[in-house]
Design a protein around this motif. Sequence first.
Motif, PDB file in Angstrom:
ATOM      1  N   VAL A 120       0.151   2.371  16.618  1.00  0.00           N
ATOM      2  CA  VAL A 120       0.394   3.599  17.380  1.00  0.00           C
ATOM      3  C   VAL A 120      -0.385   4.756  16.796  1.00  0.00           C
ATOM      4  N   ALA A 121      -0.373   4.873  15.459  1.00  0.00           N
ATOM      5  CA  ALA A 121      -1.002   6.029  14.820  1.00  0.00           C
ATOM      6  C   ALA A 121      -1.417   5.691  13.400  1.00  0.00           C
ATOM      7  N   LEU A 122      -2.420   6.407  12.929  1.00  0.00           N
ATOM      8  CA  LEU A 122      -2.850   6.367  11.539  1.00  0.00           C
ATOM      9  C   LEU A 122      -2.700   7.765  10.955  1.00  0.00           C
ATOM     10  N   GLY A 123      -2.519   7.830   9.641  1.00  0.00           N
ATOM     11  CA  GLY A 123      -2.405   9.155   9.034  1.00  0.00           C
ATOM     12  C   GLY A 123      -2.577   9.090   7.540  1.00  0.00           C
ATOM     13  N   SER A 124      -2.869  10.247   6.953  1.00  0.00           N
ATOM     14  CA  SER A 124      -2.941  10.366   5.498  1.00  0.00           C
ATOM     15  C   SER A 124      -1.782  11.228   5.019  1.00  0.00           C
ATOM     16  N   GLN A 159       0.853  -1.179   0.000  1.00  0.00           N
ATOM     17  CA  GLN A 159       0.000   0.000   0.000  1.00  0.00           C
ATOM     18  C   GLN A 159       0.894   1.235   0.000  1.00  0.00           C
ATOM     19  N   VAL A 160       0.647   2.127  -0.932  1.00  0.00           N
ATOM     20  CA  VAL A 160       1.487   3.303  -1.104  1.00  0.00           C
ATOM     21  C   VAL A 160       0.617   4.542  -1.118  1.00  0.00           C
ATOM     22  N   SER A 161       1.044   5.567  -0.370  1.00  0.00           N
ATOM     23  CA  SER A 161       0.357   6.854  -0.359  1.00  0.00           C
ATOM     24  C   SER A 161       1.418   7.944  -0.413  1.00  0.00           C
ATOM     25  N   VAL A 162       1.253   8.913  -1.322  1.00  0.00           N
ATOM     26  CA  VAL A 162       2.268   9.940  -1.500  1.00  0.00           C
ATOM     27  C   VAL A 162       1.621  11.287  -1.783  1.00  0.00           C
ATOM     28  N   ARG A 163       2.276  12.318  -1.305  1.00  0.00           N
ATOM     29  CA  ARG A 163       1.816  13.699  -1.567  1.00  0.00           C
ATOM     30  C   ARG A 163       3.028  14.621  -1.551  1.00  0.00           C
ATOM     31  N   ILE A 164       3.165  15.436  -2.577  1.00  0.00           N
ATOM     32  CA  ILE A 164       4.186  16.477  -2.618  1.00  0.00           C
ATOM     33  C   ILE A 164       3.497  17.781  -2.994  1.00  0.00           C
ATOM     34  N   VAL A 171       0.720  13.275  -6.514  1.00  0.00           N
ATOM     35  CA  VAL A 171      -0.360  12.790  -5.650  1.00  0.00           C
ATOM     36  C   VAL A 171      -0.636  11.335  -5.976  1.00  0.00           C
ATOM     37  N   GLY A 172      -0.737  10.513  -4.948  1.00  0.00           N
ATOM     38  CA  GLY A 172      -1.135   9.129  -5.144  1.00  0.00           C
ATOM     39  C   GLY A 172      -1.811   8.585  -3.902  1.00  0.00           C
ATOM     40  N   ASP A 173      -3.112   8.372  -3.972  1.00  0.00           N
ATOM     41  CA  ASP A 173      -3.887   7.824  -2.856  1.00  0.00           C
ATOM     42  C   ASP A 173      -3.579   8.554  -1.546  1.00  0.00           C
ATOM     43  N   ASP A 174      -3.422   9.867  -1.641  1.00  0.00           N
ATOM     44  CA  ASP A 174      -2.997  10.641  -0.475  1.00  0.00           C
ATOM     45  C   ASP A 174      -4.075  10.796   0.574  1.00  0.00           C
ATOM     46  N   TYR A 175      -5.291  10.363   0.290  1.00  0.00           N
ATOM     47  CA  TYR A 175      -6.396  10.475   1.227  1.00  0.00           C
ATOM     48  C   TYR A 175      -6.494   9.266   2.158  1.00  0.00           C
ATOM     49  N   LEU A 176      -5.788   8.189   1.842  1.00  0.00           N
ATOM     50  CA  LEU A 176      -5.902   6.960   2.627  1.00  0.00           C
ATOM     51  C   LEU A 176      -5.365   7.145   4.040  1.00  0.00           C
ATOM     52  N   SER A 177      -6.012   6.540   5.007  1.00  0.00           N
ATOM     53  CA  SER A 177      -5.502   6.494   6.376  1.00  0.00           C
ATOM     54  C   SER A 177      -4.748   5.185   6.555  1.00  0.00           C
ATOM     55  N   LEU A 178      -3.437   5.297   6.701  1.00  0.00           N
ATOM     56  CA  LEU A 178      -2.573   4.128   6.823  1.00  0.00           C
ATOM     57  C   LEU A 178      -1.819   4.174   8.143  1.00  0.00           C
ATOM     58  N   ALA A 213      13.252  25.934  -5.115  1.00  0.00           N
ATOM     59  CA  ALA A 213      11.871  25.733  -4.663  1.00  0.00           C
ATOM     60  C   ALA A 213      11.870  25.135  -3.277  1.00  0.00           C
ATOM     61  N   GLY A 214      10.682  25.034  -2.722  1.00  0.00           N
ATOM     62  CA  GLY A 214      10.484  24.354  -1.458  1.00  0.00           C
ATOM     63  C   GLY A 214       9.281  23.440  -1.570  1.00  0.00           C
ATOM     64  N   VAL A 215       9.374  22.272  -0.956  1.00  0.00           N
ATOM     65  CA  VAL A 215       8.281  21.312  -1.023  1.00  0.00           C
ATOM     66  C   VAL A 215       7.982  20.757   0.361  1.00  0.00           C
ATOM     67  N   ALA A 216       6.719  20.437   0.568  1.00  0.00           N
ATOM     68  CA  ALA A 216       6.306  19.611   1.700  1.00  0.00           C
ATOM     69  C   ALA A 216       5.916  18.261   1.127  1.00  0.00           C
ATOM     70  N   TYR A 217       6.348  17.188   1.769  1.00  0.00           N
ATOM     71  CA  TYR A 217       6.117  15.861   1.195  1.00  0.00           C
ATOM     72  C   TYR A 217       5.723  14.873   2.284  1.00  0.00           C
ATOM     73  N   ALA A 218       5.086  13.815   1.847  1.00  0.00           N
ATOM     74  CA  ALA A 218       4.793  12.678   2.725  1.00  0.00           C
ATOM     75  C   ALA A 218       4.721  11.434   1.862  1.00  0.00           C
ATOM     76  N   LEU A 219       5.371  10.376   2.301  1.00  0.00           N
ATOM     77  CA  LEU A 219       5.322   9.082   1.613  1.00  0.00           C
ATOM     78  C   LEU A 219       5.124   7.994   2.659  1.00  0.00           C
ATOM     79  N   PHE A 220       4.066   7.203   2.489  1.00  0.00           N
ATOM     80  CA  PHE A 220       3.763   6.096   3.387  1.00  0.00           C
ATOM     81  C   PHE A 220       3.778   4.798   2.575  1.00  0.00           C
ATOM     82  N   VAL A 221       4.466   3.790   3.079  1.00  0.00           N
ATOM     83  CA  VAL A 221       4.510   2.490   2.419  1.00  0.00           C
ATOM     84  C   VAL A 221       4.248   1.404   3.458  1.00  0.00           C
ATOM     85  N   CYS A 222       3.242   0.594   3.209  1.00  0.00           N
ATOM     86  CA  CYS A 222       2.945  -0.570   4.051  1.00  0.00           C
ATOM     87  C   CYS A 222       3.136  -1.814   3.184  1.00  0.00           C
TER      88      CYS A 222
END
Length: 305
Positions: free
Chosen positions: A184-188, A50-55, A66-73, A268-277
């Motif tokens: 411990v925690a869930l997040g998108s 399961q992969v979720s990404v947002r930049i 953007v890729g499945d960035d709404y999922l709570s993982l 440039a500047g970016v905010a990012y998040a990548l989750f991999v389960c």
Amino acid sequence: MAIQPDPPRGTDARGTRRRSKSLPRRAAAGRRSFTSTLKALRSLAESGAQVSVRIDDLDRGGSVLVGDDYLSLPIAGLGVVPLLVEVAARFDEGSLDPLEIVDRSTLEPVHVGGIWQHLKAPALPLVDIAVLAASSGDALAANALLARVGLPAVRARAERLGLTRSALMDRFRDHRGPDDAPHVALGSAREYAQLFAALVNSSAVNPAVSAQVAEWLSRNQDLSLVGSATGLDPFAHDDDQHGLLFINKTGRASGIRTEAGVLAGPRAGVAYALFVCFDDLSVIHRLRAHEAFRVLGVELMEYVY
């Protein structure tokens, strides 16, 4: 899983920090793609992860990838960021004394990560405990903060921060039984990218709280995933001579690798998040997940620098 790059759009989210000399270079950065990242993430998804990404582009506004960035993982230790915000907010308003001493013997032992359990000092002030939780992924330190402010307060703070798909579920434990929260925690990814953007834009609670949490996170020593591409010193990267701004937090558990942060450079500047389960069946499975983070790091560096 659908992953697609979006061109940045909108206006500069951080004012005129690099406006006068950087517009042509920033426009060029806006045309950069994340081809290698897309390939790595799609390969992970095809293998069952399961992969979720947002930049998000902090200067131009809008999303870059953007890729499945709404999922709570499940996000493991990354979930302590709202806890750090709550602690910093209480320090700021005066309802919590940063120098209040917490005795380690009052806490249930936990050995899943961190260094306080290995130190001789049996007690520390809350502000030092916050540094440990942010910088070394110290589970015992995070549990100490959580015991002091309470899980309901952290959840309420997360809601005020706009984290509707993310939540700190429980303290860190060596073993999880049937009566414990499974994670411990869930997040998108979307919400965590936005949270880190709020920290650097001084809009998480207020400028003082944002600056405090960003300072704690700037001491994070885990640069083994996305941060491996920056070339920064893991033990001293809060004042880089080449003009890179980098704050991040990672989360690790069996079959879970997560990271969120901010990377800014001359372009440039970016905010990012990548989750991999993923199925942590072998070292190869784990290294494949790690490599996707490192590929993202390389392309983020190309984007900002």
